[in-house]
Design a protein around this motif. Structure first.
Motif, PDB file in Angstrom:
ATOM      1  N   ILE A  84       0.867  -1.173   0.000  1.00  0.00           N
ATOM      2  CA  ILE A  84       0.000   0.000   0.000  1.00  0.00           C
ATOM      3  C   ILE A  84       0.905   1.224   0.000  1.00  0.00           C
ATOM      4  O   ILE A  84       1.775   1.365   0.859  1.00  0.00           O
ATOM      5  CB  ILE A  84      -0.927   0.021   1.227  1.00  0.00           C
ATOM      6  CG1 ILE A  84      -1.709  -1.298   1.321  1.00  0.00           C
ATOM      7  CG2 ILE A  84      -1.890   1.198   1.151  1.00  0.00           C
ATOM      8  CD1 ILE A  84      -2.507  -1.443   2.605  1.00  0.00           C
ATOM      9  N   ASP A 140       1.223   5.670  -1.161  1.00  0.00           N
ATOM     10  CA  ASP A 140       0.506   6.875  -1.556  1.00  0.00           C
ATOM     11  C   ASP A 140       0.541   7.024  -3.075  1.00  0.00           C
ATOM     12  O   ASP A 140       1.492   6.587  -3.736  1.00  0.00           O
ATOM     13  CB  ASP A 140       1.134   8.100  -0.896  1.00  0.00           C
ATOM     14  CG  ASP A 140       2.497   8.440  -1.479  1.00  0.00           C
ATOM     15  OD1 ASP A 140       2.540   9.192  -2.466  1.00  0.00           O
ATOM     16  OD2 ASP A 140       3.520   7.934  -0.951  1.00  0.00           O
ATOM     17  N   SER A 189       4.633   4.171   2.276  1.00  0.00           N
ATOM     18  CA  SER A 189       4.235   2.826   1.856  1.00  0.00           C
ATOM     19  C   SER A 189       4.375   1.847   3.011  1.00  0.00           C
ATOM     20  O   SER A 189       5.163   2.060   3.935  1.00  0.00           O
ATOM     21  CB  SER A 189       5.090   2.354   0.673  1.00  0.00           C
ATOM     22  OG  SER A 189       6.435   2.207   1.071  1.00  0.00           O
ATOM     23  N   THR A 226      -8.173  10.640  -0.473  1.00  0.00           N
ATOM     24  CA  THR A 226      -6.737  10.617  -0.728  1.00  0.00           C
ATOM     25  C   THR A 226      -6.395   9.565  -1.768  1.00  0.00           C
ATOM     26  O   THR A 226      -7.022   8.505  -1.837  1.00  0.00           O
ATOM     27  CB  THR A 226      -5.962  10.313   0.566  1.00  0.00           C
ATOM     28  OG1 THR A 226      -6.400   9.060   1.084  1.00  0.00           O
ATOM     29  CG2 THR A 226      -6.176  11.391   1.602  1.00  0.00           C
ATOM     30  N   SER A 227      -5.419   9.863  -2.573  1.00  0.00           N
ATOM     31  CA  SER A 227      -4.994   8.946  -3.630  1.00  0.00           C
ATOM     32  C   SER A 227      -4.010   7.931  -3.053  1.00  0.00           C
ATOM     33  O   SER A 227      -2.879   8.272  -2.727  1.00  0.00           O
ATOM     34  CB  SER A 227      -4.335   9.732  -4.764  1.00  0.00           C
ATOM     35  OG  SER A 227      -3.912   8.878  -5.786  1.00  0.00           O
ATOM     36  N   THR A 228      -4.480   6.682  -2.919  1.00  0.00           N
ATOM     37  CA  THR A 228      -3.655   5.621  -2.349  1.00  0.00           C
ATOM     38  C   THR A 228      -3.853   4.353  -3.175  1.00  0.00           C
ATOM     39  O   THR A 228      -4.984   4.005  -3.532  1.00  0.00           O
ATOM     40  CB  THR A 228      -4.036   5.341  -0.889  1.00  0.00           C
ATOM     41  OG1 THR A 228      -3.964   6.560  -0.151  1.00  0.00           O
ATOM     42  CG2 THR A 228      -3.095   4.313  -0.269  1.00  0.00           C
ATOM     43  N   GLU A 287      -7.649   0.883  -5.927  1.00  0.00           N
ATOM     44  CA  GLU A 287      -7.568   2.204  -5.313  1.00  0.00           C
ATOM     45  C   GLU A 287      -8.167   2.127  -3.906  1.00  0.00           C
ATOM     46  O   GLU A 287      -9.253   1.588  -3.722  1.00  0.00           O
ATOM     47  CB  GLU A 287      -8.341   3.223  -6.151  1.00  0.00           C
ATOM     48  CG  GLU A 287      -8.016   4.663  -5.824  1.00  0.00           C
ATOM     49  CD  GLU A 287      -6.617   5.064  -6.249  1.00  0.00           C
ATOM     50  OE1 GLU A 287      -6.009   5.882  -5.514  1.00  0.00           O
ATOM     51  OE2 GLU A 287      -6.135   4.576  -7.277  1.00  0.00           O
ATOM     52  N   LEU A 288      -7.443   2.636  -2.931  1.00  0.00           N
ATOM     53  CA  LEU A 288      -7.967   2.712  -1.568  1.00  0.00           C
ATOM     54  C   LEU A 288      -8.829   3.962  -1.468  1.00  0.00           C
ATOM     55  O   LEU A 288      -8.332   5.076  -1.329  1.00  0.00           O
ATOM     56  CB  LEU A 288      -6.831   2.759  -0.548  1.00  0.00           C
ATOM     57  CG  LEU A 288      -7.242   2.923   0.923  1.00  0.00           C
ATOM     58  CD1 LEU A 288      -8.257   1.865   1.331  1.00  0.00           C
ATOM     59  CD2 LEU A 288      -6.022   2.875   1.827  1.00  0.00           C
ATOM     60  N   SER A 330     -11.894   6.513  -0.040  1.00  0.00           N
ATOM     61  CA  SER A 330     -12.300   6.994   1.285  1.00  0.00           C
ATOM     62  C   SER A 330     -13.528   6.252   1.787  1.00  0.00           C
ATOM     63  O   SER A 330     -13.796   6.203   2.990  1.00  0.00           O
ATOM     64  CB  SER A 330     -12.583   8.502   1.224  1.00  0.00           C
ATOM     65  OG  SER A 330     -13.644   8.770   0.314  1.00  0.00           O
ATOM     66  N   ARG A 351      -9.830   0.873   6.060  1.00  0.00           N
ATOM     67  CA  ARG A 351      -9.033   1.946   6.648  1.00  0.00           C
ATOM     68  C   ARG A 351      -8.960   1.771   8.170  1.00  0.00           C
ATOM     69  O   ARG A 351      -7.923   2.005   8.801  1.00  0.00           O
ATOM     70  CB  ARG A 351      -9.620   3.306   6.279  1.00  0.00           C
ATOM     71  CG  ARG A 351      -9.552   3.610   4.789  1.00  0.00           C
ATOM     72  CD  ARG A 351     -10.315   4.889   4.443  1.00  0.00           C
ATOM     73  NE  ARG A 351      -9.619   6.053   4.940  1.00  0.00           N
ATOM     74  CZ  ARG A 351      -8.662   6.706   4.270  1.00  0.00           C
ATOM     75  NH1 ARG A 351      -8.305   6.294   3.057  1.00  0.00           N
ATOM     76  NH2 ARG A 351      -8.076   7.759   4.784  1.00  0.00           N
ATOM     77  N   LEU A 398      -2.047   2.890   8.886  1.00  0.00           N
ATOM     78  CA  LEU A 398      -2.766   3.877   8.076  1.00  0.00           C
ATOM     79  C   LEU A 398      -1.916   5.108   7.787  1.00  0.00           C
ATOM     80  O   LEU A 398      -1.823   5.565   6.646  1.00  0.00           O
ATOM     81  CB  LEU A 398      -4.072   4.277   8.764  1.00  0.00           C
ATOM     82  CG  LEU A 398      -4.978   5.220   7.957  1.00  0.00           C
ATOM     83  CD1 LEU A 398      -5.422   4.535   6.668  1.00  0.00           C
ATOM     84  CD2 LEU A 398      -6.195   5.638   8.785  1.00  0.00           C
ATOM     85  N   THR A 453      -0.870   6.202   3.894  1.00  0.00           N
ATOM     86  CA  THR A 453      -1.741   7.186   3.257  1.00  0.00           C
ATOM     87  C   THR A 453      -1.281   8.607   3.552  1.00  0.00           C
ATOM     88  O   THR A 453      -0.544   8.868   4.504  1.00  0.00           O
ATOM     89  CB  THR A 453      -3.190   7.017   3.730  1.00  0.00           C
ATOM     90  OG1 THR A 453      -3.248   7.222   5.153  1.00  0.00           O
ATOM     91  CG2 THR A 453      -3.706   5.625   3.405  1.00  0.00           C
TER      92      THR A 453
END
Length: 661
Positions: A481, A483, A490, A524-526, A540-541, A543, A549, A558, A562
């Motif tokens: 995982i 960002d 990560s 957020t782009s994760t 894509e993680l 929201s 999360r 987390l 992120t």
């Protein structure tokens, strides 16, 4: 009385050697350079035994040069070998000898094979010698040599015999060379032209579907390109087929040669009966090229018709110029003949256009075993099979797809006019009788949300299209995982128990997300990267994935994975730059968006951590699709900048309040 001399004639063989031997020598020198000499250059390097990874097969050594030699040498050999058929004095002299035509043909053709294969055999011998005396057994084996020799010889033979066959039906050497390549590429080329043009003439015809079904196998020239890749292979069945085709071409060439008249020398087409076929073939092919060019670029029926008309005129009169060897072909007789050809073509096109039943056809529910709805299809390099989304089998899913299909057909004219934001949709019906119905359309998804929503949101469709549900949990080696902005945040999950827990939660998140969360994610782009033993894919993680999360937060991961408010220096928000509909024409966003946004006096600058968190949670991903508010996120790490947007619906209250003043 014909001579009873043996098939081999030393003087004639030497004469042939003087005419075509240079081709054999050039071919040998070319292969010598790309294989033995090239190998010696590479092996002589100090890093050859430590850093260089050996090629998987011998075709990888300067493949481009090998390919050029392969398609050039046999065609040139066939052209110069049968040059005597193209010159009136030579053909009269040769056929005045006390030797039957059959014997002449066999002697010339077999002599050509000797000059063609001799360079290949010599290179194979050199490779075996180097293998024995230099200790290169770690870099290639005897099997590699046999494979290279066999495949190269077979492909040379089939191209050579194609040239020999064409030599019998033409009386001009240049035309022979051109027609040989056209003959070799014709099956693949005509298939591409037909599928493209049927795709433009018949609404829903799946041209892309047929174009990926190994069309390259239909020509030895395109088939040979398989060997460019490290894992490229050509099976023994294909080689046997090419040998069979070579034998057939040999026999046909002999039969045609025995009936060929000596007067055919210097004629583009040696037989009058073939001239009409040649003329019609050139006309039709050029017509389809014209339709493809103008129809594909302009995408209107008027331009498609213009392309057909332009191609028909061009093709017909070019063919006449080739046959008559003059540009003065615009006589009344030719114009009448052109009118006949045009009438035949119009009838063909009208017949295709009249297939309304094809365009309106949607399989009946009871006839459908399953249906696949996909936005893309592709072929596997290992198998001659198509891989798409998994099929949908429930009656509810099938009925939803049928309704979507029927609605697309009803709105055919509107779909053709609306060319913005379109995407391909493939409908692949497996029917109860074993037959398959395939259709392809380009549509604007926004116009079909009513019909797409129930399909996309069904768990059956999610399981059929999302790779998360296609992978076994115990085959996953790790989950990474990180960002999505690349600022160095990560985490890696490698414990099998944690991997199973994470996979179960992610599957529930995907199943429970709404249409809006799936279509227009915010936050957020994760990126979540899932790597198995055989493959990897990304998610894509979002929201909306609150359970996952929360699980990451419980594990203390987390903040490591992120983007958090502490990672951001400030955020700039503007309403003056919200319209980005023509962003593709504006060039670098740094010039027309970021710098002006930073200088805009009405820009809202956000530095409060709570407000930054709210902005992170509500910002959209795809800034180029536009939004009500444009935002520039400036990160502390290397002053990295990211463009995001807010819709009026999702924008935090303090942003709305600021711009409402």
């Amino acid at each position: 009385m014909p001579s009873r001399m043996s098939l081999f004639n030393r003087d004639l063989f030497l004469q042939i050697g003087r005419n075509v031997g240079w081709i054999s020598i050039v071919y040998f020198l070319g292969l010598l350079f790309v294989l033995p000499i090239r190998m010696m250059m590479m092996m002589d390097s100090e890093s050859a035994y430590t850093e260089w990874t050996p090629y998987t097969h011998l075709f990888q050594y300067d493949f481009a040069i090998q390919f050029i030699l392969l398609i050039a040498a046999p065609v040139l050999l066939s052209v110069f070998l049968f040059r005597f058929l193209q010159v009136r004095q030579w053909v009269d002299l040769m056929h005045s000898l006390p030797v039957g035509r059959e014997r002449i043909f066999h002697f010339y053709t077999l002599s050509g094979i000797v000059f063609l294969l001799l360079p290949i055999i010599l290179i194979a011998v050199i490779l075996m010698f180097l293998h024995n005396v230099t200790g290169w057994s770690n870099f290639y084996s005897y099997e590699d040599i046999w494979v290279w020799t066999g495949i190269t010889a077979v492909f040379n033979l089939v191209i050579y015999f194609a040239g020999v066959f064409v030599a019998m039906v033409t009386g001009i050497s240049v035309v022979q060379a051109v027609l040989t390549y056209i003959f070799l590429l014709f099956p693949a080329g005509i298939s591409v032209l037909l599928t493209y043009n049927l795709g433009m003439l018949l609404y829903g015809f799946p041209s892309s579907y047929y174009q990926i079904r190994k069309l390259e196998l239909m020509s030895p020239i395109t088939h040979f390109t398989f060997l460019e890749s490290p894992d490229g292979k050509i099976g023994w069945k294909s080689l046997l087929l090419y040998l069979a085709i070579s034998a057939i071409l040999y026999v046909l060439a002999l039969l045609i040669y025995k009936k060929r008249k000596t007067e055919a020398a210097s004629e583009a087409i040696a037989f009058g009966s073939l001239r009409a076929i040649f003329k019609f073939g050139v006309t039709v092919c050029t017509m389809m090229v014209g339709g493809l060019y103008f129809g594909e670029y302009q995408r209107t029926f008027g331009w498609l018709v213009f392309g057909y008309a332009f191609g028909t005129v061009l093709g017909y009169f070019v063919a006449e110029m080739v046959l008559q060897k003059t540009w003065r072909v615009f006589s009344l007789l030719n114009l009448r003949s052109f009118a006949v050809y045009s009438g035949i073509i119009v009838l063909l096109l009208t017949g295709v256009q009249s297939l309304g039943a094809y365009e309106k056809y949607v399989p009946v529910q009871d006839e459908i075993k399953s249906v696949t709805l996909a936005n893309y299809i592709y072929s596997s390099p290992e198998e001659n099979a198509l891989y798409t989304a998994d099929p949908l089998k429930s009656s509810e899913a099938v009925e939803s797809v049928r309704k979507l299909h029927a609605e697309i057909i009803v709105n055919e004219k509107g779909n053709k006019r609306d060319l913005r934001n379109t995407q391909s949709f493939y409908f692949i019906y497996e029917k109860t009788d074993g037959k398959k119905t395939v259709r392809e359309y380009r549509i604007n998804q926004l116009a079909y949300e009513k019909w797409l929503r129930p399909i996309y949101m069904s768990n059956e469709y999610k399981h059929a299209t999302n790779p998360l549900f296609k992978i076994k949990d115990d085959s996953v080696r790790r989950i990474s995982i990180r960002d999505g902005v690349d600022i160095g945040k990560s985490v890696v999950i490698a414990d099998q128990t944690e991997i199973r827990d994470a996979m179960e939660i992610l599957k529930r998140e995907v199943e429970n997300e709404t249409y809006e969360e799936w279509k227009s994610p915010i936050g957020t782009s994760t990126t979540i990267e899932i790597m198995s033993k055989a493959d990897q894919f990304n998610l894509e993680l979002k929201s909306s994935y609150m359970e996952f999360r929360g699980w990451l937060k419980e594990k203390g991961l987390l903040e490591q994975a992120t983007i958090m408010p502490k990672d951001i220096n400030y955020i700039l928000v503007s309403k003056n730059f919200a319209d980005t509909a023509d962003w593709r024409d504006k060039g670098d966003p740094e010039e027309w968006l970021i710098r002006p946004l930073e200088k805009d006096s009405e820009t809202l600058k956000i530095k409060n951590k709570e407000q930054i968190q709210a902005a992170l949670d509500q910002a959209g991903y795809d800034w180029y699709q536009g939004g009500d508010y444009m935002a520039l996120f400036v990160y502390k790490q290397s002053n990295t900048k990211e463009i995001r947007t807010f819709s009026e619906k999702n924008a935090p209250g303090f942003i709305k309040t600021h711009f409402a003043k």
